[in-house]
Design a protein around this motif. Structure first.
Motif, PDB file in Angstrom:
ATOM      1  N   ILE A 134      10.748  -2.791   0.227  1.00  0.00           N
ATOM      2  CA  ILE A 134      10.863  -2.578   1.670  1.00  0.00           C
ATOM      3  C   ILE A 134      10.294  -1.207   1.998  1.00  0.00           C
ATOM      4  N   LEU A 135       9.177  -1.202   2.696  1.00  0.00           N
ATOM      5  CA  LEU A 135       8.478   0.033   3.050  1.00  0.00           C
ATOM      6  C   LEU A 135       8.760   0.376   4.511  1.00  0.00           C
ATOM      7  N   ILE A 136       9.180   1.613   4.745  1.00  0.00           N
ATOM      8  CA  ILE A 136       9.467   2.084   6.100  1.00  0.00           C
ATOM      9  C   ILE A 136       8.457   3.173   6.440  1.00  0.00           C
ATOM     10  N   THR A 137       7.739   2.990   7.553  1.00  0.00           N
ATOM     11  CA  THR A 137       6.739   3.985   7.933  1.00  0.00           C
ATOM     12  C   THR A 137       6.670   4.148   9.444  1.00  0.00           C
ATOM     13  N   ASP A 138       6.420   5.401   9.855  1.00  0.00           N
ATOM     14  CA  ASP A 138       6.225   5.651  11.284  1.00  0.00           C
ATOM     15  C   ASP A 138       4.763   5.920  11.608  1.00  0.00           C
ATOM     16  N   GLY A 139       3.891   5.723  10.588  1.00  0.00           N
ATOM     17  CA  GLY A 139       2.472   5.997  10.813  1.00  0.00           C
ATOM     18  C   GLY A 139       1.586   5.088   9.980  1.00  0.00           C
ATOM     19  N   ILE A 140       0.305   5.186  10.235  1.00  0.00           N
ATOM     20  CA  ILE A 140      -0.671   4.385   9.498  1.00  0.00           C
ATOM     21  C   ILE A 140      -1.213   5.185   8.319  1.00  0.00           C
ATOM     22  N   GLU A 141      -1.916   4.512   7.465  1.00  0.00           N
ATOM     23  CA  GLU A 141      -2.532   5.123   6.285  1.00  0.00           C
ATOM     24  C   GLU A 141      -3.346   6.359   6.684  1.00  0.00           C
ATOM     25  N   SER A 142      -3.107   7.483   5.989  1.00  0.00           N
ATOM     26  CA  SER A 142      -3.856   8.714   6.290  1.00  0.00           C
ATOM     27  C   SER A 142      -4.617   9.231   5.078  1.00  0.00           C
ATOM     28  N   CYS A 143      -4.732   8.383   4.032  1.00  0.00           N
ATOM     29  CA  CYS A 143      -5.390   8.833   2.799  1.00  0.00           C
ATOM     30  C   CYS A 143      -6.508   7.877   2.360  1.00  0.00           C
ATOM     31  N   ASN A 144      -7.111   7.189   3.321  1.00  0.00           N
ATOM     32  CA  ASN A 144      -8.273   6.308   3.067  1.00  0.00           C
ATOM     33  C   ASN A 144      -7.964   5.125   2.155  1.00  0.00           C
ATOM     34  N   GLY A 145      -6.702   4.777   2.018  1.00  0.00           N
ATOM     35  CA  GLY A 145      -6.358   3.618   1.223  1.00  0.00           C
ATOM     36  C   GLY A 145      -6.226   2.369   2.093  1.00  0.00           C
ATOM     37  N   ASN A 146      -6.061   1.216   1.434  1.00  0.00           N
ATOM     38  CA  ASN A 146      -5.854  -0.047   2.148  1.00  0.00           C
ATOM     39  C   ASN A 146      -4.735  -0.798   1.440  1.00  0.00           C
ATOM     40  N   ILE A 147      -3.548  -0.714   2.000  1.00  0.00           N
ATOM     41  CA  ILE A 147      -2.378  -1.306   1.361  1.00  0.00           C
ATOM     42  C   ILE A 147      -2.491  -2.822   1.275  1.00  0.00           C
ATOM     43  N   CYS A 148      -3.177  -3.437   2.228  1.00  0.00           N
ATOM     44  CA  CYS A 148      -3.329  -4.892   2.185  1.00  0.00           C
ATOM     45  C   CYS A 148      -4.134  -5.311   0.962  1.00  0.00           C
ATOM     46  N   ASP A 149      -5.217  -4.564   0.671  1.00  0.00           N
ATOM     47  CA  ASP A 149      -6.032  -4.871  -0.518  1.00  0.00           C
ATOM     48  C   ASP A 149      -5.216  -4.688  -1.799  1.00  0.00           C
ATOM     49  N   VAL A 150      -4.371  -3.652  -1.822  1.00  0.00           N
ATOM     50  CA  VAL A 150      -3.545  -3.389  -3.001  1.00  0.00           C
ATOM     51  C   VAL A 150      -2.584  -4.553  -3.252  1.00  0.00           C
ATOM     52  N   VAL A 151      -1.955  -5.021  -2.197  1.00  0.00           N
ATOM     53  CA  VAL A 151      -0.976  -6.112  -2.329  1.00  0.00           C
ATOM     54  C   VAL A 151      -1.657  -7.412  -2.726  1.00  0.00           C
ATOM     55  N   LYS A 152      -2.799  -7.698  -2.124  1.00  0.00           N
ATOM     56  CA  LYS A 152      -3.532  -8.927  -2.477  1.00  0.00           C
ATOM     57  C   LYS A 152      -3.918  -8.925  -3.951  1.00  0.00           C
ATOM     58  N   ALA A 153      -4.394  -7.780  -4.428  1.00  0.00           N
ATOM     59  CA  ALA A 153      -4.805  -7.691  -5.835  1.00  0.00           C
ATOM     60  C   ALA A 153      -3.611  -7.894  -6.764  1.00  0.00           C
ATOM     61  N   ALA A 154      -2.461  -7.327  -6.398  1.00  0.00           N
ATOM     62  CA  ALA A 154      -1.262  -7.469  -7.240  1.00  0.00           C
ATOM     63  C   ALA A 154      -0.791  -8.914  -7.276  1.00  0.00           C
ATOM     64  N   LYS A 155      -0.833  -9.586  -6.140  1.00  0.00           N
ATOM     65  CA  LYS A 155      -0.431 -10.998  -6.103  1.00  0.00           C
ATOM     66  C   LYS A 155      -1.388 -11.862  -6.922  1.00  0.00           C
ATOM     67  N   LYS A 156      -2.666 -11.545  -6.825  1.00  0.00           N
ATOM     68  CA  LYS A 156      -3.653 -12.299  -7.606  1.00  0.00           C
ATOM     69  C   LYS A 156      -3.420 -12.117  -9.097  1.00  0.00           C
ATOM     70  N   GLU A 157      -2.941 -10.937  -9.470  1.00  0.00           N
ATOM     71  CA  GLU A 157      -2.643 -10.635 -10.866  1.00  0.00           C
ATOM     72  C   GLU A 157      -1.400 -11.386 -11.339  1.00  0.00           C
ATOM     73  N   GLY A 158      -0.557 -11.820 -10.387  1.00  0.00           N
ATOM     74  CA  GLY A 158       0.638 -12.574 -10.747  1.00  0.00           C
ATOM     75  C   GLY A 158       1.912 -11.771 -10.761  1.00  0.00           C
ATOM     76  N   ILE A 159       1.895 -10.584 -10.200  1.00  0.00           N
ATOM     77  CA  ILE A 159       3.109  -9.763 -10.164  1.00  0.00           C
ATOM     78  C   ILE A 159       4.051 -10.343  -9.114  1.00  0.00           C
ATOM     79  N   ASP A 160       5.314 -10.477  -9.499  1.00  0.00           N
ATOM     80  CA  ASP A 160       6.288 -11.214  -8.688  1.00  0.00           C
ATOM     81  C   ASP A 160       7.094 -10.240  -7.804  1.00  0.00           C
TER      82      ASP A 160
END
Length: 463
Positions: A134-160
């Motif tokens: 559960i991630l709580i944030t009051d702002g958007i990404e400020s370090c040039n990352g893409n959390i959606c890409d990170v999550v998609k890659a982890a799911k594709k890898e099979g992490i539960d």
């Protein structure tokens, strides 16, 4: 009031969901926003104070056997995009350790959402156990990352894991990447506009853990063709036994319902519209079902009659909680009234007719969105006329009529010099005539009569 009720309901469902099993649930890892923007003010408090209080309360309410961890970002160095720290590990069984760590966090730096997600996912990769994030944030990404890409890659890898993201005070234009990440993580994006909203969504988020069965019943709420935020509870059909609930957040959201038939009760948030019941919804165990709930108005066309002729009546439309929501008068015409979709009782009071059967309640009238529901009811009556005479001249008298079967007075009137005419329900009546004015010395007279439907009867009382 509705907000307080919603908070209580969400808390009850959260507690129920987390307490239904004695088996140790999968761990929950909170990712906490400690970026500099958390010093911003909201309702007289900093967002840091609000988030700290709400998160601590949520952790305190978790089951005793719930393992819970905490990761914070942006709390040590102002400009460091790698400033992400695991304050409490996933194998922790002490809620006090987490709440204590939360109180010690001081916001300072950036918002590395993608990097913080990578760190937690790497811990899950090594632990090889499922978890809820559960991630709580009051702002958007400020370090040039893409959390959606990170999550998609982890799911594709099979992490539960299941990922929920809580946006605290964000604009709609800032939520795209966060919603994408939550969807990719088989979780939900929750929007919290203020302290009360944050408490509500945290109660819901901690209830929707990876341990719960995947939702098979989806609900999408609209009004006037636009998606709206609504709260929906499913009850076993014909009972008050609640089974599950959800909040739509302007999207299609899912809850798990065992195969069966349910009554849905829904109301839109941020509106004065009352709850609407949608009975007889069916859920299938191994098949996703989606239901669109419309809060567009429906109409009821009310056409009361008397002996088959259009009749003047008053109308009250009453919801199932006993509150009058609409009404009017027919004036011998069909009366159309628009109300919210739902199930109502319609109260009709016939005007001009006297007797024991001049009103009725039409129960459980279902009014559907965008449709006109016809409602008819036929009252019955006859005409009863009384003349009082002395030597062919009218005698001014009072006339009182009592229903014999109930011993209740139903109507009274004065004859003057022309007689009196009553429209009455068919029935058995006792009539009392009392001369007045210059004829008050004359004695009362009583007689009985049984009036039939459609009959016109004239009774002359002679002195």
């Amino acid at each position: 009031m509705k907000k307080a009720i919603l908070s209580l309901l969400l808390l009850c469902f959260a507690y129920s969901a987390m307490s239904q099993s004695n088996d140790a649930p999968a761990p929950i890892m909170f990712i906490y926003d400690a970026s500099g923007s958390m010093w911003g003010q909201m309702s007289g408090k900093t967002k840091m104070e609000i988030a700290s209080e709400v998160l601590s309360e949520s952790v305190d309410k978790l089951p005793e056997n719930q393992k819970v961890g905490l990761v914070a970002y942006g709390h040590r160095e102002k400009g460091n995009c790698k400033d992400v720290e695991t304050l409490v590990t996933l194998d922790n069984a002490s809620k006090a350790s987490v709440t204590s760590a939360i109180k010690g966090i001081k916001p300072l730096g950036k918002t590395p959402l993608a990097y913080s997600a990578e760190m937690v996912i790497d811990q899950l990769r090594k632990a090889k156990n499922p978890a809820t994030i559960i991630l709580i944030t009051d702002g958007i990404e400020s370090c040039n990352g893409n959390i959606c890409d990170v999550v998609k890659a982890a799911k594709k890898e099979g992490i539960d894991f299941k990922l929920h993201i809580v946006g605290f005070g964000l604009k709609d234009s800032e939520t795209g990447q966060l919603k994408c990440a939550a969807e990719a993580g088989d979780g939900n994006y929750y929007d919290a506009a203020d302290a009360g909203g944050l408490s509500e969504v945290m109660n819901e988020a901690v209830a929707e853990t990876i341990d719960k069965k995947e939702g098979n019943f989806g609900v999408y709420a609209i009004k006037n063709g636009q998606a709206i935020d609504a709260y929906v509870t499913a009850y076993k059909a014909g009972t008050e036994e609640s089974v599950n609930s959800l909040r739509t957040y302007g999207e299609t959201r899912y809850m798990y319902l065992p195969e069966g038939t349910y009554d849905l009760v829904a109301y839109p948030l941020g509106s004065s519209v009352e709850a609407i019941k949608f009975p007889g919804e069916k859920s299938l165990e191994d098949q996703k079902t989606e239901r669109t709930i419309s809060f567009d108005g429906g109409k009821v066309a009310i056409n009361p009659t008397n002996n088959g002729e259009n009749w003047d009546c008053t109308v009250s439309i009453v919801n199932k909680e006993g509150k009058r929501v609409a009404g009017g008068r027919t004036y011998t015409r069909i009366k159309e009234i628009e109300v919210n979709p739902g199930t109502y009782d319609i109260h009709l009071q016939a005007l001009q007719i006297k007797g024991m059967h001049t009103n009725t309640i039409l129960e459980d009238v279902v009014i559907k969105s965008g449709e006109t529901t016809p409602v008819t009811y036929d009252f019955t009556s006859g005409n009863f006329k009384v003349h009082v005479m002395v030597n062919g001249e009218h005698v001014d008298s009072m006339v009182q009529i009592v229903d014999v079967d109930t011993d209740k007075s139903v109507v009274g009137g004065r004859t003057y010099n022309r007689g009196v005419d009553f429209i009455m329900n068919p029935g058995n009546y006792e009539v009392t005539v009392t001369p007045i004015s210059i004829y008050k010395h004359l004695p009362k007279k009583k007689f009985s009569y049984s009036l039939k439907q459609g009959e016109t009867h004239t009774e002359t009382v002679n002195y």
